[in-house]
Design a protein around this motif. Sequence first.
Motif, PDB file in Angstrom:
ATOM      1  N   HIS A 104      12.303  15.345   3.548  1.00 41.05           N
ATOM      2  CA  HIS A 104      11.607  14.653   4.629  1.00 41.05           C
ATOM      3  C   HIS A 104      12.014  13.182   4.712  1.00 41.05           C
ATOM      4  O   HIS A 104      11.208  12.327   5.071  1.00 41.05           O
ATOM      5  CB  HIS A 104      10.093  14.766   4.432  1.00 41.05           C
ATOM      6  N   VAL A 105      13.271  12.899   4.374  1.00 39.51           N
ATOM      7  CA  VAL A 105      13.727  11.511   4.425  1.00 39.51           C
ATOM      8  C   VAL A 105      14.975  11.418   5.291  1.00 39.51           C
ATOM      9  O   VAL A 105      15.684  12.400   5.505  1.00 39.51           O
ATOM     10  CB  VAL A 105      14.024  10.963   3.008  1.00 39.51           C
ATOM     11  N   ASP A 106      15.240  10.207   5.799  1.00 43.06           N
ATOM     12  CA  ASP A 106      16.430  10.018   6.615  1.00 43.06           C
ATOM     13  C   ASP A 106      17.652   9.810   5.722  1.00 43.06           C
ATOM     14  O   ASP A 106      17.544   9.731   4.487  1.00 43.06           O
ATOM     15  CB  ASP A 106      16.246   8.863   7.593  1.00 43.06           C
ATOM     16  N   VAL A 107      18.815   9.710   6.348  1.00 46.85           N
ATOM     17  CA  VAL A 107      20.065   9.627   5.594  1.00 46.85           C
ATOM     18  C   VAL A 107      20.113   8.377   4.724  1.00 46.85           C
ATOM     19  O   VAL A 107      20.554   8.422   3.565  1.00 46.85           O
ATOM     20  CB  VAL A 107      21.276   9.657   6.556  1.00 46.85           C
ATOM     21  N   ALA A 108      19.641   7.250   5.254  1.00 53.49           N
ATOM     22  CA  ALA A 108      19.661   6.003   4.483  1.00 53.49           C
ATOM     23  C   ALA A 108      18.791   6.113   3.242  1.00 53.49           C
ATOM     24  O   ALA A 108      19.179   5.680   2.145  1.00 53.49           O
ATOM     25  CB  ALA A 108      19.184   4.838   5.356  1.00 53.49           C
ATOM     26  N   ALA A 109      17.598   6.720   3.399  1.00 51.73           N
ATOM     27  CA  ALA A 109      16.702   6.895   2.252  1.00 51.73           C
ATOM     28  C   ALA A 109      17.312   7.852   1.240  1.00 51.73           C
ATOM     29  O   ALA A 109      17.165   7.675   0.020  1.00 51.73           O
ATOM     30  CB  ALA A 109      15.348   7.419   2.732  1.00 51.73           C
ATOM     31  N   GLU A 110      17.995   8.873   1.727  1.00 57.89           N
ATOM     32  CA  GLU A 110      18.666   9.832   0.842  1.00 57.89           C
ATOM     33  C   GLU A 110      19.731   9.133   0.000  1.00 57.89           C
ATOM     34  O   GLU A 110      19.852   9.372  -1.206  1.00 57.89           O
ATOM     35  CB  GLU A 110      19.301  10.944   1.685  1.00 57.89           C
TER      36      GLU A 110
ATOM     37  N   PRO B  86       0.837  -1.209   0.000  1.00 52.88           N
ATOM     38  CA  PRO B  86       0.000   0.000   0.000  1.00 52.88           C
ATOM     39  C   PRO B  86       0.871   1.257   0.000  1.00 52.88           C
ATOM     40  O   PRO B  86       1.863   1.334   0.739  1.00 52.88           O
ATOM     41  CB  PRO B  86      -0.793  -0.124   1.308  1.00 52.88           C
ATOM     42  N   PHE B  87       0.513   2.194  -0.835  1.00 53.75           N
ATOM     43  CA  PHE B  87       1.296   3.435  -0.925  1.00 53.75           C
ATOM     44  C   PHE B  87       1.400   4.106   0.442  1.00 53.75           C
ATOM     45  O   PHE B  87       2.446   4.653   0.806  1.00 53.75           O
ATOM     46  CB  PHE B  87       0.644   4.374  -1.946  1.00 53.75           C
ATOM     47  N   ALA B  88       0.315   4.061   1.212  1.00 55.78           N
ATOM     48  CA  ALA B  88       0.287   4.712   2.520  1.00 55.78           C
ATOM     49  C   ALA B  88       1.256   4.071   3.510  1.00 55.78           C
ATOM     50  O   ALA B  88       1.662   4.710   4.483  1.00 55.78           O
ATOM     51  CB  ALA B  88      -1.126   4.692   3.093  1.00 55.78           C
ATOM     52  N   SER B  89       1.629   2.815   3.274  1.00 54.02           N
ATOM     53  CA  SER B  89       2.508   2.123   4.210  1.00 54.02           C
ATOM     54  C   SER B  89       3.989   2.410   3.951  1.00 54.02           C
ATOM     55  O   SER B  89       4.843   2.045   4.757  1.00 54.02           O
ATOM     56  CB  SER B  89       2.272   0.603   4.130  1.00 54.02           C
ATOM     57  N   LEU B  90       4.287   3.060   2.843  1.00 50.10           N
ATOM     58  CA  LEU B  90       5.676   3.318   2.473  1.00 50.10           C
ATOM     59  C   LEU B  90       6.247   4.494   3.257  1.00 50.10           C
ATOM     60  O   LEU B  90       5.513   5.382   3.711  1.00 50.10           O
ATOM     61  CB  LEU B  90       5.774   3.607   0.971  1.00 50.10           C
ATOM     62  N   SER B  91       7.548   4.506   3.386  1.00 52.22           N
ATOM     63  CA  SER B  91       8.223   5.646   4.028  1.00 52.22           C
ATOM     64  C   SER B  91       8.217   6.854   3.094  1.00 52.22           C
ATOM     65  O   SER B  91       7.883   6.728   1.898  1.00 52.22           O
ATOM     66  CB  SER B  91       9.665   5.267   4.363  1.00 52.22           C
ATOM     67  N   GLY B  92       8.593   8.005   3.628  1.00 57.67           N
ATOM     68  CA  GLY B  92       8.633   9.217   2.809  1.00 57.67           C
ATOM     69  C   GLY B  92       9.559   9.075   1.618  1.00 57.67           C
ATOM     70  O   GLY B  92       9.225   9.487   0.499  1.00 57.67           O
ATOM     71  N   GLY B  93      10.723   8.466   1.835  1.00 58.38           N
ATOM     72  CA  GLY B  93      11.662   8.268   0.741  1.00 58.38           C
ATOM     73  C   GLY B  93      11.135   7.313  -0.310  1.00 58.38           C
ATOM     74  O   GLY B  93      11.336   7.516  -1.513  1.00 58.38           O
ATOM     75  N   GLN B  94      10.444   6.257   0.132  1.00 57.86           N
ATOM     76  CA  GLN B  94       9.870   5.302  -0.811  1.00 57.86           C
ATOM     77  C   GLN B  94       8.746   5.936  -1.625  1.00 57.86           C
ATOM     78  O   GLN B  94       8.607   5.666  -2.820  1.00 57.86           O
ATOM     79  CB  GLN B  94       9.358   4.074  -0.062  1.00 57.86           C
ATOM     80  N   ARG B  95       7.956   6.783  -0.998  1.00 56.64           N
ATOM     81  CA  ARG B  95       6.896   7.479  -1.750  1.00 56.64           C
ATOM     82  C   ARG B  95       7.491   8.378  -2.818  1.00 56.64           C
ATOM     83  O   ARG B  95       6.986   8.444  -3.948  1.00 56.64           O
ATOM     84  CB  ARG B  95       6.020   8.295  -0.793  1.00 56.64           C
ATOM     85  N   GLN B  96       8.573   9.087  -2.460  1.00 58.18           N
ATOM     86  CA  GLN B  96       9.251   9.910  -3.457  1.00 58.18           C
ATOM     87  C   GLN B  96       9.727   9.045  -4.622  1.00 58.18           C
ATOM     88  O   GLN B  96       9.597   9.414  -5.791  1.00 58.18           O
ATOM     89  CB  GLN B  96      10.444  10.629  -2.828  1.00 58.18           C
ATOM     90  N   ALA B  97      10.288   7.878  -4.304  1.00 63.24           N
ATOM     91  CA  ALA B  97      10.783   6.984  -5.348  1.00 63.24           C
ATOM     92  C   ALA B  97       9.644   6.481  -6.235  1.00 63.24           C
ATOM     93  O   ALA B  97       9.810   6.351  -7.457  1.00 63.24           O
ATOM     94  CB  ALA B  97      11.521   5.799  -4.715  1.00 63.24           C
TER      95      ALA B  97
END
Length: 267
Positions: free
Chosen positions: A181-187, A148-159
Amino acid sequence: MSDSAHSNCECQAHAGEPVVCFEGVSFSYGHNLIIDDADFDIYQGESVCVIGPNGGGKSTLLKLMLGLLVPDRGEIRLFGEPAQLGRTRVGYVPQQIEFDPLFPVSALDVALMGRLSRGSFGFVSKSDRAMAQDALAKMGLADQAKAPFASLSGGQRQAVLIARALVAQTELLLLDEPTAHVDVAAEERLMYSLKKLGGELTVITVSHDLAFVSRSVPKVVCVNRCVHVHPTAKLTEARIREIYGHEVRMVQHDHEHLDSHGGHHHG
């Protein structure tokens, strides 16, 4: 492009029509001059970042590129056409999106929305689905297609939103603060995915994160009313201080080592 603009850019010569061409562009809100005589080109396959202080004109520059604003003076062309026509080949990913977290839509469903702009009118073919799966894989989300899109993290939604732009077969991708609005790992994951797209399409990213900028692109567009283009390697702390008007922390360009000021800066 004028000789002075070429000297500001200090970039190698390119063949062919630029993807983005600003020629003597100025824009004001009322009597407030926001962009002053912008003169630069961005070419096919380039990845550049737009940087500058708050209120310096970054968002205005993006809106001018998208044809949402008309310059007071000068000319803007996308793919050799007026911006209002060329923007059909542009994908835009905003900093934040509004969505209903209860709406049952998957990452794949969102990526498939990129086909709606191609006249499919809701019909999803096998090739459309394969294209969306491939785009998600390019963004490192092959295993998240049914999530579900809603379950994804901010970085995953951007992706996912970037994948949607890829599915729409856009040739120029505009990203507005993708790491805000993403953490370092997502960046890091996002940066890796964008680098893999290098040469496949032209990417323009607006970012306050100078650490991200210094590691992710070879060229920057510095905006603070005036617009200058520099190779990232020549973006010194003195130049950054001149743009922002105060002391900032900058990451060196050799092997991603930090200078004595330390880590990330968020303007």
